[in-house]
Design a protein around this motif. Structure first.
Motif, PDB file in Angstrom:
ATOM      1  N   ALA A 216       0.851  -1.180   0.000  1.00 28.72           N
ATOM      2  CA  ALA A 216       0.000   0.000   0.000  1.00 28.72           C
ATOM      3  C   ALA A 216       0.889   1.233   0.000  1.00 28.72           C
ATOM      4  O   ALA A 216       2.010   1.205   0.523  1.00 28.72           O
ATOM      5  CB  ALA A 216      -0.913   0.009   1.217  1.00 28.72           C
ATOM      6  N   VAL A 217       0.429   2.319  -0.597  1.00 24.98           N
ATOM      7  CA  VAL A 217       1.178   3.572  -0.609  1.00 24.98           C
ATOM      8  C   VAL A 217       0.302   4.669  -0.013  1.00 24.98           C
ATOM      9  O   VAL A 217      -0.928   4.609  -0.079  1.00 24.98           O
ATOM     10  CB  VAL A 217       1.627   3.964  -2.034  1.00 24.98           C
ATOM     11  N   GLY A 218       0.947   5.659   0.588  1.00 24.29           N
ATOM     12  CA  GLY A 218       0.186   6.743   1.193  1.00 24.29           C
ATOM     13  C   GLY A 218       1.062   7.581   2.099  1.00 24.29           C
ATOM     14  O   GLY A 218       2.240   7.789   1.827  1.00 24.29           O
ATOM     15  N   TYR A 219       0.506   8.031   3.227  1.00 22.61           N
ATOM     16  CA  TYR A 219       1.275   8.848   4.171  1.00 22.61           C
ATOM     17  C   TYR A 219       0.592   8.797   5.528  1.00 22.61           C
ATOM     18  O   TYR A 219      -0.616   8.538   5.637  1.00 22.61           O
ATOM     19  CB  TYR A 219       1.428  10.279   3.666  1.00 22.61           C
ATOM     20  N   THR A 220       1.364   9.022   6.586  1.00 23.03           N
ATOM     21  CA  THR A 220       0.847   8.787   7.941  1.00 23.03           C
ATOM     22  C   THR A 220      -0.221   9.790   8.346  1.00 23.03           C
ATOM     23  O   THR A 220      -1.040   9.490   9.222  1.00 23.03           O
ATOM     24  CB  THR A 220       1.984   8.821   8.970  1.00 23.03           C
ATOM     25  N   GLN A 221      -0.229  10.984   7.754  1.00 24.31           N
ATOM     26  CA  GLN A 221      -1.234  11.984   8.110  1.00 24.31           C
ATOM     27  C   GLN A 221      -2.484  11.886   7.249  1.00 24.31           C
ATOM     28  O   GLN A 221      -3.369  12.744   7.349  1.00 24.31           O
ATOM     29  CB  GLN A 221      -0.629  13.390   8.023  1.00 24.31           C
ATOM     30  N   CYS A 222      -2.551  10.852   6.427  1.00 31.67           N
ATOM     31  CA  CYS A 222      -3.733  10.613   5.594  1.00 31.67           C
ATOM     32  C   CYS A 222      -4.951  10.451   6.503  1.00 31.67           C
ATOM     33  O   CYS A 222      -4.944   9.625   7.419  1.00 31.67           O
ATOM     34  CB  CYS A 222      -3.510   9.358   4.763  1.00 31.67           C
ATOM     35  N   SER A 308      -5.470  23.129   7.881  1.00 28.33           N
ATOM     36  CA  SER A 308      -5.182  22.482   9.168  1.00 28.33           C
ATOM     37  C   SER A 308      -3.899  21.662   9.145  1.00 28.33           C
ATOM     38  O   SER A 308      -3.227  21.509  10.167  1.00 28.33           O
ATOM     39  CB  SER A 308      -6.351  21.582   9.572  1.00 28.33           C
ATOM     40  N   MET A 309      -3.511  21.111   7.959  1.00 28.62           N
ATOM     41  CA  MET A 309      -2.380  20.181   7.892  1.00 28.62           C
ATOM     42  C   MET A 309      -1.207  20.709   7.071  1.00 28.62           C
ATOM     43  O   MET A 309      -0.189  20.036   6.966  1.00 28.62           O
ATOM     44  CB  MET A 309      -2.844  18.839   7.296  1.00 28.62           C
ATOM     45  N   GLY A 310      -1.347  21.885   6.501  1.00 30.69           N
ATOM     46  CA  GLY A 310      -0.318  22.399   5.605  1.00 30.69           C
ATOM     47  C   GLY A 310      -0.532  21.916   4.188  1.00 30.69           C
ATOM     48  O   GLY A 310      -0.661  22.694   3.269  1.00 30.69           O
ATOM     49  N   TYR A 311      -0.618  20.607   4.044  1.00 26.31           N
ATOM     50  CA  TYR A 311      -0.975  20.023   2.753  1.00 26.31           C
ATOM     51  C   TYR A 311      -1.436  18.585   2.969  1.00 26.31           C
ATOM     52  O   TYR A 311      -1.111  17.954   3.984  1.00 26.31           O
ATOM     53  CB  TYR A 311       0.195  20.061   1.762  1.00 26.31           C
ATOM     54  N   THR A 312      -2.216  18.122   2.037  1.00 25.80           N
ATOM     55  CA  THR A 312      -2.593  16.712   1.973  1.00 25.80           C
ATOM     56  C   THR A 312      -2.097  16.173   0.632  1.00 25.80           C
ATOM     57  O   THR A 312      -1.599  16.924  -0.212  1.00 25.80           O
ATOM     58  CB  THR A 312      -4.112  16.525   2.083  1.00 25.80           C
TER      59      THR A 312
END
Length: 361
Positions: A216-222, A308-312
């Motif tokens: 799986a690919v993604g990011y922890t703040q997803c 809120s997060m800077g970027y998604t």
């Protein structure tokens, strides 16, 4: 978040590469070693040899092109058989050189490719002695598939039916029947990337040979897609028979190395460890290694501003499935019923187990 890129998106990516002036690709394998700016002269030379002209259309750093060069074009038996039927040249469609097309018209590599609708690579175009295109194929093939394509064109079977590429994945050879979507035609059969992992090692896909792999690919703040995907992978592994749980390695590769340091990635992956299964490994590359991962799997990974997060990140969702030989079988799409994902993991785990038992006999 779809896996298959649309024609418009592929065209956009191709034109973006042209605009950036990407570096030249490595020298082609012997089968398509020659380059040219005069395809009409090549058509005439092919006719004089009693052959047809085959043109290999490439882009710099195209993963599928590199795989074809290394795994197919470089095979001496394939080169010998192909060159009996075809005169061969390659065209880098990112160059700005002037080009004479097979019909004698002035052009450029990019315009020539667009006229053929060959904006995705690797592509092969075949021409008769009058410079008319006989057939075009886009995508990666294994050695058997490439032989079949050569026979299909040389015997003019395109007059009766379109070319049906043989199954690109080991699912066909092992009679696996997966719910996952088949790989996009231009994705390499054996994607190559090297990333640091949360076990303190640096890993390639080849390090997991002998196991089924779910990536799986993604990011922890997803906020939603990534934790849902990992939770479903945890449940799917836990649904396997006890003897098969160890036959699957789950990987989570971050597309956000700027914020996802290894310690954070390790804590995140550990939270989804399946009971009785192997620990989930988090993978992280530097910016260049992350770009290579995106290029190899043809991922979408677009930054979007967030108050809120800077970027998604808008990114490809789903689970890439690999067999015990490291061959890409397909993508289990996000939102697929858990029962279908679990069934696919059971299939690749059982296949890995069978291969291991056969290797020991």
């Amino acid at each position: 978040m779809g896996y298959r890129l649309s024609y418009q998106r592929v065209l956009g990516l191709a034109l973006a590469l042209l605009a950036l002036g990407a570096p030249a690709s490595p020298a082609n394998a012997a089968l398509f070693a020659r380059t040219t700016t005069d395809l009409q002269a090549e058509v005439r030379a092919a006719a004089a040899e009693g052959k047809q002209l085959a043109v290999f259309l490439t882009l710099p750093d195209c993963p599928g092109c590199l795989e074809m060069e290394r795994q197919v074009h470089a095979v001496p038996a394939i080169e010998k058989a192909f060159k009996r039927k075809f005169r061969t040249v390659s065209i880098d469609i990112s160059t700005s050189d002037s080009l004479v097309d097979p019909a004698g018209r002035p052009s450029t590599p990019a315009a020539f490719a667009l006229r053929l609708r060959a904006v995705a690579t690797p592509s092969y175009a075949f021409f008769n002695r009058d410079g008319q295109v006989l057939y075009r194929f886009t995508g990666t093939l294994d050695q058997n598939g490439f032989r079949q394509l050569a026979d299909y064109v040389s015997s003019a079977r395109y007059e009766q039916r379109p070319f049906i590429a043989p199954a690109r994945q080991a699912a066909h050879a092992t009679n696996l029947r997966l719910n996952a979507e088949p790989p996009a035609a231009t994705v390499p059969l054996h994607p190559e990337f090297k990333l640091a992992a949360t076990d303190g090692q640096t890993h390639r896909l080849a390090d997991f040979r002998g196991l089924g792999v779910a990536l799986a690919v993604g990011y922890t703040q997803c906020p939603d897609v990534c934790p849902t995907t990992l939770a479903e992978l945890k449940a799917a592994v836990e649904a396997l028979p006890p003897a098969l749980k160890s036959q699957v390695q789950v990987l989570f590769a971050t597309l956000d190395p700027e914020r996802d340091a290894i310690p954070l990635l390790k804590d995140y992956a550990t939270a989804f460890r399946p009971d009785g299964g192997r620990p989930i490994l988090g993978l992280r590359g530097d910016p260049a290694e992350t770009k290579n991962l995106i290029r190899q799997l043809q991922l979408v990974a677009d930054k979007q501003p967030s108050a809120s997060m800077g970027y998604t990140l808008d990114h490809t969702a789903g689970v890439f499935l690999f067999d015990a030989d490291g061959r890409l079988l397909g993508l289990s799409p996000y939102g697929q019923p858990l029962k279908q994902l679990a069934a696919d993991l059971a299939s690749i785990a059982a296949d890995a187990s069978r291969r291991r038992q056969l290797a020991h006999h």
